[in-house]
Each structure stands twice: as C-alpha cells, then as structure tokens.
Scaffold this motif. Structure first.
Motif, PDB file in Angstrom:
ATOM      1  N   UNK A 482       0.977  -1.228  -0.045  1.00 26.27           N
ATOM      2  CA  UNK A 482       0.176   0.154   0.057  1.00 26.27           C
ATOM      3  C   UNK A 482       0.977   1.283   0.177  1.00 26.27           C
ATOM      4  N   UNK A 483       0.359   2.137  -1.198  1.00 25.87           N
ATOM      5  CA  UNK A 483       1.217   3.458  -1.065  1.00 25.87           C
ATOM      6  C   UNK A 483       2.874   3.405  -1.661  1.00 25.87           C
ATOM      7  N   UNK A 484       2.856   2.042  -2.266  1.00 27.28           N
ATOM      8  CA  UNK A 484       4.398   2.012  -2.962  1.00 27.28           C
ATOM      9  C   UNK A 484       4.522   2.291  -4.334  1.00 27.28           C
ATOM     10  N   UNK A 485       3.149   2.636  -4.931  1.00 26.91           N
ATOM     11  CA  UNK A 485       3.208   2.887  -6.246  1.00 26.91           C
ATOM     12  C   UNK A 485       4.246   3.831  -6.809  1.00 26.91           C
ATOM     13  N   UNK A 486       4.837   3.755  -7.765  1.00 26.43           N
ATOM     14  CA  UNK A 486       6.073   4.719  -8.426  1.00 26.43           C
ATOM     15  C   UNK A 486       7.214   4.525  -7.353  1.00 26.43           C
ATOM     16  N   UNK A 487       7.392   3.597  -6.648  1.00 25.94           N
ATOM     17  CA  UNK A 487       8.498   3.455  -5.603  1.00 25.94           C
ATOM     18  C   UNK A 487       9.169   2.246  -6.096  1.00 25.94           C
ATOM     19  N   UNK A 488      10.580   2.044  -5.704  1.00 23.83           N
ATOM     20  CA  UNK A 488      11.312   0.797  -5.832  1.00 23.83           C
ATOM     21  C   UNK A 488      10.994  -0.211  -4.528  1.00 23.83           C
ATOM     22  N   UNK A 489      10.646  -1.501  -5.173  1.00 20.47           N
ATOM     23  CA  UNK A 489      10.181  -2.327  -4.000  1.00 20.47           C
ATOM     24  C   UNK A 489      11.127  -3.767  -4.235  1.00 20.47           C
ATOM     25  N   UNK A 490      11.673  -4.072  -3.310  1.00 17.84           N
ATOM     26  CA  UNK A 490      12.534  -5.459  -3.269  1.00 17.84           C
ATOM     27  C   UNK A 490      11.650  -6.650  -2.753  1.00 17.84           C
ATOM     28  N   UNK A 491      11.866  -7.701  -3.428  1.00 17.66           N
ATOM     29  CA  UNK A 491      11.282  -8.832  -2.830  1.00 17.66           C
ATOM     30  C   UNK A 491      12.218 -10.010  -2.928  1.00 17.66           C
ATOM     31  N   UNK A 492      11.977 -10.863  -1.884  1.00 17.46           N
ATOM     32  CA  UNK A 492      12.923 -12.062  -1.734  1.00 17.46           C
ATOM     33  C   UNK A 492      12.008 -13.239  -1.460  1.00 17.46           C
ATOM     34  N   UNK A 493      12.574 -14.276  -2.045  1.00 17.94           N
ATOM     35  CA  UNK A 493      11.990 -15.852  -2.116  1.00 17.94           C
ATOM     36  C   UNK A 493      12.522 -16.846  -2.469  1.00 17.94           C
ATOM     37  N   UNK A 494      11.758 -18.051  -2.655  1.00 18.89           N
ATOM     38  CA  UNK A 494      12.315 -19.145  -2.908  1.00 18.89           C
ATOM     39  C   UNK A 494      11.321 -19.903  -3.699  1.00 18.89           C
ATOM     40  N   UNK A 495      11.928 -21.240  -4.315  1.00 19.99           N
ATOM     41  CA  UNK A 495      10.863 -22.450  -4.566  1.00 19.99           C
ATOM     42  C   UNK A 495      11.083 -23.405  -3.595  1.00 19.99           C
ATOM     43  N   UNK A 496       9.889 -24.117  -3.467  1.00 22.04           N
ATOM     44  CA  UNK A 496       9.912 -25.091  -2.535  1.00 22.04           C
ATOM     45  C   UNK A 496      10.758 -26.374  -2.699  1.00 22.04           C
ATOM     46  N   UNK A 497      10.926 -26.562  -4.136  1.00 18.32           N
ATOM     47  CA  UNK A 497      11.716 -27.644  -4.612  1.00 18.32           C
ATOM     48  C   UNK A 497      13.223 -27.270  -4.157  1.00 18.32           C
ATOM     49  N   UNK A 498      13.434 -25.859  -4.058  1.00 16.85           N
ATOM     50  CA  UNK A 498      15.053 -25.673  -3.812  1.00 16.85           C
ATOM     51  C   UNK A 498      15.182 -24.576  -2.759  1.00 16.85           C
ATOM     52  N   UNK A 499      14.837 -24.898  -1.544  1.00 16.42           N
ATOM     53  CA  UNK A 499      14.601 -23.761  -0.295  1.00 16.42           C
ATOM     54  C   UNK A 499      15.827 -23.268  -0.030  1.00 16.42           C
ATOM     55  N   UNK A 502      17.790 -18.719  -2.202  1.00 16.91           N
ATOM     56  CA  UNK A 502      17.006 -17.634  -2.165  1.00 16.91           C
ATOM     57  C   UNK A 502      17.275 -16.456  -3.072  1.00 16.91           C
ATOM     58  N   UNK A 503      16.285 -16.077  -3.965  1.00 19.02           N
ATOM     59  CA  UNK A 503      16.416 -15.133  -5.050  1.00 19.02           C
ATOM     60  C   UNK A 503      15.867 -13.702  -4.601  1.00 19.02           C
ATOM     61  N   UNK A 504      16.401 -12.633  -4.988  1.00 23.64           N
ATOM     62  CA  UNK A 504      16.297 -11.362  -4.616  1.00 23.64           C
ATOM     63  C   UNK A 504      16.286 -10.517  -5.796  1.00 23.64           C
ATOM     64  N   UNK A 505      15.019  -9.967  -6.321  1.00 26.33           N
ATOM     65  CA  UNK A 505      14.826  -8.781  -7.261  1.00 26.33           C
ATOM     66  C   UNK A 505      13.917  -7.718  -7.006  1.00 26.33           C
ATOM     67  N   UNK A 506      14.199  -6.711  -7.468  1.00 23.57           N
ATOM     68  CA  UNK A 506      13.290  -5.331  -7.326  1.00 23.57           C
ATOM     69  C   UNK A 506      12.998  -4.577  -8.508  1.00 23.57           C
ATOM     70  N   UNK A 507      12.228  -3.964  -8.420  1.00 20.89           N
ATOM     71  CA  UNK A 507      11.631  -2.989  -9.558  1.00 20.89           C
ATOM     72  C   UNK A 507      10.702  -1.854  -8.971  1.00 20.89           C
ATOM     73  N   UNK A 508      10.571  -0.840 -10.037  1.00 25.74           N
ATOM     74  CA  UNK A 508       9.579   0.088  -9.392  1.00 25.74           C
ATOM     75  C   UNK A 508       8.362  -0.185  -9.939  1.00 25.74           C
TER      76      UNK A 508
END
Length: 509
Positions: A482-499, A502-508
């Motif tokens: 909420x309120x993050x439109x037009x801002x950079x957001x970073x995500x972190x996560x994984x796939x259950x078959x390869x816990x 860990x992958x990190x990526x971000x975008x606006x």
C-alpha cells in the motif's frame, strides 16, 4: 498546382486557429483537471474534415511537419528471471544426494523493448500503449530533437491498452487533438512512429473502416486475467480505427493524424500472420485516448460509466429469432445487478439504435459511446421497441452500481502491476518451510503478465520478504505494498523444491 497550393495554405490557416494551447492543471482536493490542446469545432461546409476541398489529392507534408515533433521514441528496460533445468541428471544421483542436487538454475537477465508515444502536454505528459510500458523497470524517452529523458508511469488502462507516462520538462510541443468521431472512411491519414527503432518515420494511407472490434484486447485480457478479468471492473473497450497506412513493430503508441496534423488515434495493433505489416493496422480513437488519459492524470485510474446490460449484435437471422423490427442497432439480452439502463426504462428485447443522437449499429460503437462518459453522467438512449423509437434518459453508474468516482486503491493497483495471482500457504507448506526457519510466505499461483512475468518468476515461487520485512499472507502483502506505487520495491523468495536457493529482485511499481 494552384489548387493544391491554396489548399495547403488553407490547412495552415485552419490549423493555426486552434484553441489556446494548453494543459492546465487545477488543484482541487488533490485532483487535477486537464485541458487538452484541441482543434476548433467550426467547419466549413464546402471542405472535408481534413481541411482540403472534397476530392483534392492529399498533401502529407503539412501533417508530417506538424505531428513529427510531438511523437517520441520510448525504450523500456526490464529484468527477466531465467530458469534452466538440469533434468538430465541421472536418477541415482538424485536418490543419493536428494531432490535439490542438480536442480534448476535461475538468474536475472536484462531485456529491452521499444515503442512510440505522443506528447499531449507541454508539462511532460505522454500517451502511449499499455503494452509498450507494461512491466518496465526503466523508461527512456527520446525526443524529436534527439534529447533523452527518463520517464515514469503515471497510470495505465489495460482495458483500452492506453497508458500515460511523464518526463520532467516544461517546454514540450503537444499534439492537437482532432475529432475522431468526424473522420470518414476513405479519408487520408498519416501514421508517425518509430518502427524497428527507426526514429521519426512517417507513412500514409486511408481510413478503411471505423468501430472495429477485433477481440485483440479481449484475448489479452483473458490470457492475463482469466475470463472473469481483473481490470478493476472494466471490460475491454475496442472500437478501432482501421487504416492501410504502414504500421510495424515499434509504431505502437505512435500517432495517427489527419492532414491537418491533428491526432485522431493512437496506433495500437496490426493484422498480420508474420508480426510485420500485412495490409491493415488499428488505432484507438482520439476520443477514447483523451477520456482515458485525462482520467488517469486526474484520478489515477479510468472512470467508466456503465449501462449494466448484456449486448448482442444483430443480423438477419437474429432479427427473425428475436422478433425485433430492425436490424440496425444493438440487442438488449439481459441486465446486470444494479443496472443503470433498467432503472432508466430500458427493457429486455429493446434494440438500442442511438446514444445522444449518435448511431450505434454494433456493440463496439455502443461501448465507445458509453465509454466516453463517467459515472453520474446522463445519456439519452434511443431504443426501438416493437417497431417504434423512444428516447430514455439514463444516469450511468460505476462498476459497483453507484454514481461516485472510484479512486485508485494503492494496494490493489500494486498487485495488478505485478500481474499475478497469489494465495496463502497451506498448513503443510508452512510446516515444510519452518524446517528452514521461515515463518511463511505468499505463493504465486499463476503469472499472467506485468512486472513478475518480466522477471521470469514462475508458478510456485514463494515470496517471503518485501523490502526486508517478512510476509506471511496475501493480506500482509497488500498492506506492505500500500502506497508503494512509483517506488522501488524489493522482493525475496524461493521455490519449495530448492529452499536453499534464495532469490532477490526489485523494480519500480
């Protein structure tokens, strides 16, 4: 030659008589009213809408000179996530070392795309196609004078494939909006854009049809969002202007203008089995472009008025089947809940023949006529009922059945931008992640377009953190976005078959 010369001079005089340039921004409670630079409404009876005497061969130089400086080249850059499987690993290795051994490899990859845009304000607002900017991390605009500027997305409307972006500049040359409703089949037009990265390219042709509903946007709608859709309640709106002016990849978002250089459409699609021009191209009419872009700038999203009816085109067979007295118009099959049309006196089996005096001989024509209005607007619906015409005044409603303006919700807008469906983890999935000291996450159920598709995230990916904060449910995800439109957001996560990967990526957003 004298006749042509006089005609060209007259075109210049008529064009110079356009209304005061302008794109005024009036602050009222955070909303901004927009006034576009428009052509005068006065017409001379002995001239066509192009400003040239009827039957005079077109001269395209004036249109090209007027429109070319207003068309820009847009380069979008996005990050894709590449996943390559090593599925050829012998089974005995997997049995010995476990499923994670020799698993998939994933990694980021940069990709670029390009298109065109049209300057609609000296303040830096540019209109283009949604598919030109969708999923972009960065946007670079190249002006006619070769200047390059960074741009940001103001808002998008996938239901019409229109988007508005903005650059920081106060002295850009805006295009003049023409009357797309007044153009006629057979009229000369000029397409301006950047096909194949060839900047400032001009082609010419004629309008070969109007009000085309091809299902192009509808198909993309279904592919990305399913049959129920996810356009914040908006259904696809198609009433394309068809032209035989040459349009190729890269022309998307560029201008279709008349011989006075006035915008009558935004080039959007081509009909081609090869991906290159094969005879016909299609543009969103300027009337829709003006409505959509002004709503995006003022409200952040498009305000669509609805009749609340299920429609059907008529032909001779259906005329006989339904027992109606005319084949010209749109048949009313059924009503939705809280239907504005039903409240206004329209009945099932009516044939809608006009809206505010404008003929509606097909569903796309009717959708266009209504799509130019906002909730709360009153329209006069002319119906043919039992062979007799009657006028009914209908007050349009919003998608929830009311007449109020629906403001953009930042969290839902951010989720729409991601272009995926999300779900909470099951108890079993949570228990499995707890082995790796993770409290939970949000599972990607499907990827249907938008930002995540550009990163290469696949179904089954589990988002565990957003901007460094743990996320355990879809509700928490909405709150964090909420309120993050037009801002950079970073995500972190994984796939259950390869816990452990860990992958990190971000975008606006």
């Amino acid at each position: 030659m004298k006749t042509n010369w006089k005609a060209i001079v007259l075109v210049g005089l008529l064009s110079s008589a356009t209304t005061i340039a302008g794109f005024k921004l009036l602050d009222e409670g955070g909303e901004r009213d927009v006034i576009f630079k428009e052509a005068p409404t006065e017409t001379l009876a002995r001239f066509t809408s192009t400003g040239l005497p009827a039957g005079t061969p077109g001269d395209f130089t004036y249109a090209a000179e007027a429109a070319t400086p207003t068309v820009v080249h847009i380069r979008s850059t996005m990050t894709r996530q590449v996943r390559s499987s090593r599925s050829q690993m012998p089974d005995f290795f997997r049995d010995f070392f476990g499923e994670d051994f020799g698993g998939s490899q994933r990694g980021p990859q940069r990709a670029e795309a390009s298109g065109s845009g049209v300057i609609i304000s000296s303040e830096g607002y540019i209109v283009t196609n949604n598919h030109v900017v969708e999923g972009a991390d960065e946007l670079e605009v190249t002006l006619h004078n070769k200047g390059k500027l960074k741009a940001k997305v103001v808002g998008t409307d996938p239901s019409t494939d229109i988007a508005v972006i903005k650059v920081e500049s106060k002295s850009l040359p805006p295009i003049v909006f023409g009357n797309s409703d007044a153009v006629k089949v057979g009229e000369w037009v000029v397409a301006v854009g950047n096909p194949f990265n060839l900047e400032s390219t001009v082609t010419a042709g004629i309008i070969s049809a109007k009000g085309r509903g091809l299902g192009i946007i509808s198909q993309e709608y279904a592919r990305k969002y399913g049959n129920s859709g996810n356009f914040e309640g908006d259904s696809p709106l198609e009433a394309f202007i068809q032209t035989d002016a040459v349009v190729n990849p890269g022309n998307s978002g560029g201008a279709l203008v008349n011989l006075k250089g006035e915008l009558i459409g935004i080039n959007t699609a081509i009909a081609s089995p090869t991906g290159s021009f094969a005879g016909y191209a299609f543009a969103v009419p300027a009337s829709i472009v003006k409505k959509v872009s002004s709503d995006i700038i003022k409200y952040g999203n498009v305000q669509r008025g609805y009749l609340g009816i299920m429609l059907e085109d008529l032909d001779s067979r259906k005329v006989e089947e339904y027992g109606v007295k005319t084949s010209l118009g749109v048949y009313v099959r059924e009503f939705t809940d809280n239907s504005a049309a039903k409240a206004g006196g329209v009945t099932k089996g009516d044939v809608i023949v006009r809206v505010d005096g404008i003929e509606t001989n097909s569903v796309p024509q009717l959708q266009q006529a209504i799509g130019l209005h906002r909730p709360g607007d009153k329209v006069v619906i002319t119906v043919n009922r039992d062979g007799k015409e009657r006028d009914l005044t209908v007050t349009l409603r919003n998608r929830t059945g009311g007449s109020d303006v629906i403001k953009r919700e930042e969290s839902s807008t951010a989720l729409n931008t991601l272009g995926a469906k999300f779900g909470d983890l099951s108890g079993e999935e949570k228990q499995r992640l707890s082995r790796y000291k993770l409290e939970g996450g949000v599972k990607v159920l499907s990827v249907e377009g938008g930002k995540l598709s550009r990163t290469g995230v696949e179904e089954g990916f589990i988002i565990t953190k957003i901007n460094g904060k743990a996320v355990r449910s879809v509700k928490e995800m909405q709150q964090l976005l909420a309120g993050k439109s037009d801002t950079m957001v970073q995500f972190e996560g994984l796939y259950a078959d390869a816990p452990y990967d860990v992958y990190t990526f971000g975008f606006k957003l």
